[in-house]
Scaffold this active site. Sequence first.
Site, PDB file in Angstrom:
ATOM      1  N   TRP A  31     -13.079   1.033  36.569  1.00  0.00           N
ATOM      2  CA  TRP A  31     -12.105  -0.047  36.576  1.00  0.00           C
ATOM      3  C   TRP A  31     -10.862   0.387  35.782  1.00  0.00           C
ATOM      4  O   TRP A  31     -10.751   1.132  34.656  1.00  0.00           O
ATOM      5  CB  TRP A  31     -12.875  -1.298  35.745  1.00  0.00           C
ATOM      6  CG  TRP A  31     -11.770  -2.403  35.822  1.00  0.00           C
ATOM      7  CD1 TRP A  31     -11.017  -2.964  34.845  1.00  0.00           C
ATOM      8  CD2 TRP A  31     -11.897  -3.432  36.835  1.00  0.00           C
ATOM      9  NE1 TRP A  31     -10.505  -3.836  35.373  1.00  0.00           N
ATOM     10  CE2 TRP A  31     -11.086  -4.463  36.519  1.00  0.00           C
ATOM     11  CE3 TRP A  31     -12.678  -3.247  38.390  1.00  0.00           C
ATOM     12  CZ2 TRP A  31     -10.754  -5.542  37.400  1.00  0.00           C
ATOM     13  CZ3 TRP A  31     -12.379  -4.425  39.050  1.00  0.00           C
ATOM     14  CH2 TRP A  31     -11.565  -5.510  38.672  1.00  0.00           C
ATOM     15  N   PHE A  66     -17.785  -2.222  30.138  1.00  0.00           N
ATOM     16  CA  PHE A  66     -18.990  -2.721  29.498  1.00  0.00           C
ATOM     17  C   PHE A  66     -20.072  -1.734  30.025  1.00  0.00           C
ATOM     18  O   PHE A  66     -20.981  -1.525  29.100  1.00  0.00           O
ATOM     19  CB  PHE A  66     -19.179  -4.162  30.168  1.00  0.00           C
ATOM     20  CG  PHE A  66     -20.169  -4.751  28.929  1.00  0.00           C
ATOM     21  CD1 PHE A  66     -19.490  -5.315  27.940  1.00  0.00           C
ATOM     22  CD2 PHE A  66     -21.375  -4.963  29.316  1.00  0.00           C
ATOM     23  CE1 PHE A  66     -20.154  -6.141  27.188  1.00  0.00           C
ATOM     24  CE2 PHE A  66     -22.164  -5.809  28.476  1.00  0.00           C
ATOM     25  CZ  PHE A  66     -21.544  -6.214  27.301  1.00  0.00           C
ATOM     26  N   CYS A  89     -10.798   1.485  30.079  1.00  0.00           N
ATOM     27  CA  CYS A  89      -9.323   0.769  29.916  1.00  0.00           C
ATOM     28  C   CYS A  89      -9.516  -0.590  29.982  1.00  0.00           C
ATOM     29  O   CYS A  89      -9.923  -1.145  30.953  1.00  0.00           O
ATOM     30  CB  CYS A  89      -8.409   1.130  30.746  1.00  0.00           C
ATOM     31  SG  CYS A  89      -6.863   0.450  30.661  1.00  0.00           S
ATOM     32  N   VAL A  90      -9.159  -1.373  29.037  1.00  0.00           N
ATOM     33  CA  VAL A  90      -9.289  -2.965  29.206  1.00  0.00           C
ATOM     34  C   VAL A  90      -8.029  -3.664  28.940  1.00  0.00           C
ATOM     35  O   VAL A  90      -7.388  -3.225  27.732  1.00  0.00           O
ATOM     36  CB  VAL A  90     -10.461  -3.769  28.487  1.00  0.00           C
ATOM     37  CG1 VAL A  90     -10.409  -5.228  28.687  1.00  0.00           C
ATOM     38  CG2 VAL A  90     -11.939  -2.954  28.469  1.00  0.00           C
ATOM     39  N   THR A  95      -7.684 -14.737  30.109  1.00  0.00           N
ATOM     40  CA  THR A  95      -8.947 -15.622  29.638  1.00  0.00           C
ATOM     41  C   THR A  95      -9.429 -14.705  28.325  1.00  0.00           C
ATOM     42  O   THR A  95      -9.026 -13.633  27.841  1.00  0.00           O
ATOM     43  CB  THR A  95     -10.045 -15.615  30.604  1.00  0.00           C
ATOM     44  OG1 THR A  95     -10.436 -14.255  30.904  1.00  0.00           O
ATOM     45  CG2 THR A  95      -9.502 -16.132  31.878  1.00  0.00           C
ATOM     46  N   HIS A  97     -12.107 -13.207  28.340  1.00  0.00           N
ATOM     47  CA  HIS A  97     -12.888 -12.068  28.657  1.00  0.00           C
ATOM     48  C   HIS A  97     -12.368 -10.650  28.233  1.00  0.00           C
ATOM     49  O   HIS A  97     -13.490  -9.709  27.799  1.00  0.00           O
ATOM     50  CB  HIS A  97     -12.715 -11.681  30.219  1.00  0.00           C
ATOM     51  CG  HIS A  97     -13.402 -10.799  31.119  1.00  0.00           C
ATOM     52  ND1 HIS A  97     -14.828 -10.767  31.252  1.00  0.00           N
ATOM     53  CD2 HIS A  97     -13.053  -9.594  31.464  1.00  0.00           C
ATOM     54  CE1 HIS A  97     -15.064  -9.610  31.658  1.00  0.00           C
ATOM     55  NE2 HIS A  97     -14.215  -8.772  32.003  1.00  0.00           N
TER      56      HIS A  97
END
Length: 189
Positions: A31, A66, A89-90, A95, A97
Amino acid sequence: MATANKNLSNYDKNTIPNAKNFRFGIVISEWNDHITEGLYSGVIEALTDCGALHKNIIRWNVPGSFELIYGAKKMIETQKPDVVITIGCVIKGETMHFEFVCEGVTQGIKDLNVLSDIPTIFCLLTDNTEQQSIDRSGGTHGNKGTEAAIAAIKMAYLREQANLGFHQSDKLLKTNQLQIEGLPLKIQE
């Protein structure tokens, strides 16, 4: 901002143990791969610059950040590297999340470090914007992957010196103290 005017890729090779005899596991999130691949490049460049051999580097991909926890756990169990680097990487959205994933991954990596004798390095960008992530994965602020690689080498060396590893070091410690980043760490005898 903590990284303002600081390049994260700077390190003094003379202060880092030779990585030639260590095995490195890398678990990388697919991701935001335009970011995570930049971090991976920083990891590989720093590891090899410090002596790591390509044959001693294992890479596993997982779908998202995750899943880094499970991937690292399985790599530790099956591949027995000297250290694992998790790369993800987030980027904050609209939201909650972001908060749940960041906290879950942080706690999961912490748990792996508490429960395993193999260190797991946290290379998870948790940025508010995509540009912040770009800046930290080879952009204006250097590369957090480089920083993670240096931490991995130091932790593999610490593990080795604490007699938890399986390799003979070039320079075995002769005292009951270890030093990482100038801080003494007492070893109970």
